[in-house]
Design an enzyme around this catalytic site. Structure first.
Site, PDB file in Angstrom:
ATOM      1  N   ASP A 128       0.837  -1.202   0.000  1.00 14.78           N
ATOM      2  CA  ASP A 128       0.000   0.000   0.000  1.00 14.78           C
ATOM      3  C   ASP A 128       0.871   1.251   0.000  1.00 14.78           C
ATOM      4  O   ASP A 128       1.520   1.564   0.992  1.00 14.78           O
ATOM      5  CB  ASP A 128      -0.897   0.019   1.242  1.00 14.78           C
ATOM      6  CG  ASP A 128      -1.800   1.240   1.263  1.00 14.78           C
ATOM      7  OD1 ASP A 128      -2.856   1.201   0.608  1.00 14.78           O
ATOM      8  OD2 ASP A 128      -1.434   2.252   1.898  1.00 14.78           O
ATOM      9  N   HIS A 142      -7.451   9.456  -2.181  1.00 15.77           N
ATOM     10  CA  HIS A 142      -6.823   9.457  -0.851  1.00 15.77           C
ATOM     11  C   HIS A 142      -7.717  10.088   0.223  1.00 15.77           C
ATOM     12  O   HIS A 142      -7.853   9.546   1.321  1.00 15.77           O
ATOM     13  CB  HIS A 142      -5.478  10.194  -0.940  1.00 15.77           C
ATOM     14  CG  HIS A 142      -4.471   9.764   0.076  1.00 15.77           C
ATOM     15  ND1 HIS A 142      -3.125   9.714  -0.177  1.00 15.77           N
ATOM     16  CD2 HIS A 142      -4.614   9.369   1.360  1.00 15.77           C
ATOM     17  CE1 HIS A 142      -2.486   9.308   0.907  1.00 15.77           C
ATOM     18  NE2 HIS A 142      -3.365   9.098   1.852  1.00 15.77           N
TER      19      HIS A 142
HETATM   20  P1  NAD Z   1       0.399   1.287  11.955  1.00 16.25           P
HETATM   21  O1  NAD Z   1      -0.794   1.206  12.821  1.00 16.25           O
HETATM   22  O2  NAD Z   1       0.644   0.264  10.924  1.00 16.25           O
HETATM   23  O3  NAD Z   1       1.642   1.403  12.933  1.00 16.25           O
HETATM   24  C1  NAD Z   1       2.947   1.433  12.453  1.00 16.25           C
HETATM   25  C2  NAD Z   1       3.901   1.712  13.596  1.00 16.25           C
HETATM   26  O4  NAD Z   1       3.674   0.778  14.647  1.00 16.25           O
HETATM   27  C3  NAD Z   1       5.348   1.483  13.166  1.00 16.25           C
HETATM   28  O5  NAD Z   1       5.910   2.663  12.666  1.00 16.25           O
HETATM   29  C4  NAD Z   1       6.006   1.054  14.469  1.00 16.25           C
HETATM   30  O6  NAD Z   1       6.325   2.180  15.247  1.00 16.25           O
HETATM   31  C5  NAD Z   1       4.888   0.304  15.165  1.00 16.25           C
HETATM   32  N1  NAD Z   1       4.933  -1.160  14.955  1.00 16.25           N
HETATM   33  C6  NAD Z   1       4.763  -1.840  13.771  1.00 16.25           C
HETATM   34  N2  NAD Z   1       4.825  -3.156  13.975  1.00 16.25           N
HETATM   35  C7  NAD Z   1       5.017  -3.325  15.303  1.00 16.25           C
HETATM   36  C8  NAD Z   1       5.152  -4.466  16.116  1.00 16.25           C
HETATM   37  N3  NAD Z   1       5.081  -5.697  15.614  1.00 16.25           N
HETATM   38  N4  NAD Z   1       5.343  -4.278  17.449  1.00 16.25           N
HETATM   39  C9  NAD Z   1       5.388  -3.040  17.987  1.00 16.25           C
HETATM   40  N5  NAD Z   1       5.268  -1.910  17.262  1.00 16.25           N
HETATM   41  C10 NAD Z   1       5.076  -2.054  15.928  1.00 16.25           C
HETATM   42  O7  NAD Z   1       0.385   2.779  11.342  1.00 16.25           O
HETATM   43  P2  NAD Z   1       0.507   3.477   9.938  1.00 16.25           P
HETATM   44  O8  NAD Z   1       1.850   3.330   9.336  1.00 16.25           O
HETATM   45  O9  NAD Z   1      -0.021   4.843  10.167  1.00 16.25           O
HETATM   46  O10 NAD Z   1      -0.573   2.729   9.029  1.00 16.25           O
HETATM   47  C11 NAD Z   1      -0.273   1.628   8.208  1.00 16.25           C
HETATM   48  C12 NAD Z   1      -0.384   1.982   6.752  1.00 16.25           C
HETATM   49  O11 NAD Z   1      -1.675   2.501   6.470  1.00 16.25           O
HETATM   50  C13 NAD Z   1       0.550   3.114   6.297  1.00 16.25           C
HETATM   51  O12 NAD Z   1       1.877   2.703   6.152  1.00 16.25           O
HETATM   52  C14 NAD Z   1      -0.115   3.509   4.999  1.00 16.25           C
HETATM   53  O13 NAD Z   1       0.209   2.585   3.980  1.00 16.25           O
HETATM   54  C15 NAD Z   1      -1.583   3.426   5.389  1.00 16.25           C
HETATM   55  N6  NAD Z   1      -2.144   4.738   5.803  1.00 16.25           N
HETATM   56  C16 NAD Z   1      -3.097   5.301   5.006  1.00 16.25           C
HETATM   57  C17 NAD Z   1      -3.648   6.515   5.341  1.00 16.25           C
HETATM   58  C18 NAD Z   1      -4.710   7.107   4.471  1.00 16.25           C
HETATM   59  O14 NAD Z   1      -5.061   8.289   4.654  1.00 16.25           O
HETATM   60  N7  NAD Z   1      -5.254   6.371   3.552  1.00 16.25           N
HETATM   61  C19 NAD Z   1      -3.221   7.210   6.489  1.00 16.25           C
HETATM   62  C20 NAD Z   1      -2.249   6.604   7.285  1.00 16.25           C
HETATM   63  C21 NAD Z   1      -1.734   5.367   6.942  1.00 16.25           C
END
Ligand code: NAD
Length: 275
Positions: free
Chosen positions: A46, A109
């Site tokens: 993604d 988006h």
């Molecule tokens: P997420 O909830 O996936 O959290 C990611 C964070 O959690 C990491 O940076 C790390 O700090 C921690 N983490 C990850 N794996 C872990 C583990 N196993 N144990 C402990 N901590 C851990 O948050 P995100 O990155 O905001 O969301 C995931 C994806 O969603 C993004 O990368 C993106 O592709 C998408 N996204 C889309 C939008 C949108 O507006 N459409 C907005 C935000 C994110």
């Protein structure tokens, strides 16, 4: 390693229920991170034009041993590119950066309601799908009113709505709307961005019972209530940990206990207000 479950979209296409998110991963770091994810078994990536890493993602896919057709690639149209013609140009640019001929899923988006262009944008999305340049089209951060307007004015419901969703923000109203209209719910920030949620006592207790991490328990909750998830990490051990969730199951009572944690805990912007 157990295979990731697939969901069926309204288009008939299948989509892995768990994918790899790359928000805030710089372009150069996206290539090794996506390579690591593909090696760990992820088959869905993604990204978004706004993340500035479509080239890095595309390079990882091109360099991988995994067949292009076995990877489900999602990207998103940025807010400044709303409108029919701008959308078509932005799509070409994203495809070029990704190095792909066909995209699996293209998302608007944000609705950016103050621009009032998302219906025109959606009409361009429908054209791109008819031309076979994208296999499925959807939206992100759309509220029920925005979804209703798309459906009423174009007759085409999005295949997916990607929204902020985790146990602290469960989006009950949107999930019900999706179920009624055949829209797949996809959870962004499924781990609550790795914040307080992962040390919540209810999560911790269930994790201890299963000998699993808090992140794995939260991901299982999503999978068992039917969400698609796209957790992000650039740490190889966490990349592997987050996909190792297909060999255990939460009980109905555990799912229900996690479902009591909803507290309207939005981390990201309110979609009605972001422009
Ligand atoms: P997420 O909830 O996936 O959290 C990611 C964070 O959690 C990491 O940076 C790390 O700090 C921690 N983490 C990850 N794996 C872990 C583990 N196993 N144990 C402990 N901590 C851990 O948050 P995100 O990155 O905001 O969301 C995931 C994806 O969603 C993004 O990368 C993106 O592709 C998408 N996204 C889309 C939008 C949108 O507006 N459409 C907005 C935000 C994110």
């Amino acid at each position: 390693m157990l295979a990731v479950n697939n969901v069926k979209l309204s288009t008939g296409a299948t989509m892995p229920q768990l994918g790899f998110g790359v928000w805030q991963v710089p372009d150069a770091e996206a290539t090794p991170a996506v390579a690591e994810a593909l090696k760990a078994g992820y088959r869905s990536i993604d990204t978004a034009a706004a993340y500035g890493n479509e080239s890095g993602v595309g390079q990882a896919i091109a360099q991988s041993d995994v067949d292009r057709d076995d990877v489900f690639v999602t990207t998103k149209l940025w807010n400044a590119d709303h409108g029919h013609d701008k959308t078509l140009r932005a799509f070409d640019s994203s495809l070029r950066k990704l190095g792909l001929d066909v995209l699996d899923l293209y998302l608007i988006h944000w609705p950016t309601p103050a621009r009032d262009l998302y219906v025109d944008t959606w009409k361009a999305f429908v054209e791109l799908q008819k031309e076979g340049r994208v296999r499925a089209i959807g939206v992100s951060n759309f509220q029920p009113a925005h979804l209703s307007r798309l459906i009423d004015e174009t007759g085409v419901a999005p295949a997916v709505n990607q929204i902020e969703l985790h146990p602290y923000l469960q989006q009950t109203e949107l999930r019900a709307f999706h179920a009624e209209h055949g829209i797949q719910t996809e959870a962004w920030s499924p781990l609550g961005q790795g914040g307080e949620l992962l040390s919540d006592p209810v999560v911790a207790e269930i994790a201890a019972r299963h000998g699993r991490s808090a992140a794995q328990v939260v991901l299982r909750w999503h999978l068992q209530i039917g969400n698609v998830v796209i957790p992000k990490s650039v740490t190889p051990s966490r990349i592997r940990e987050n996909i190792a969730v297909f060999d255990f199951e939460l009980s109905d009572e555990e799912v229900a206990a996690l479902s009591t944690l909803d507290r309207g805990g939005r981390i990201g912007p309110n979609p009605d207000q972001l422009n």
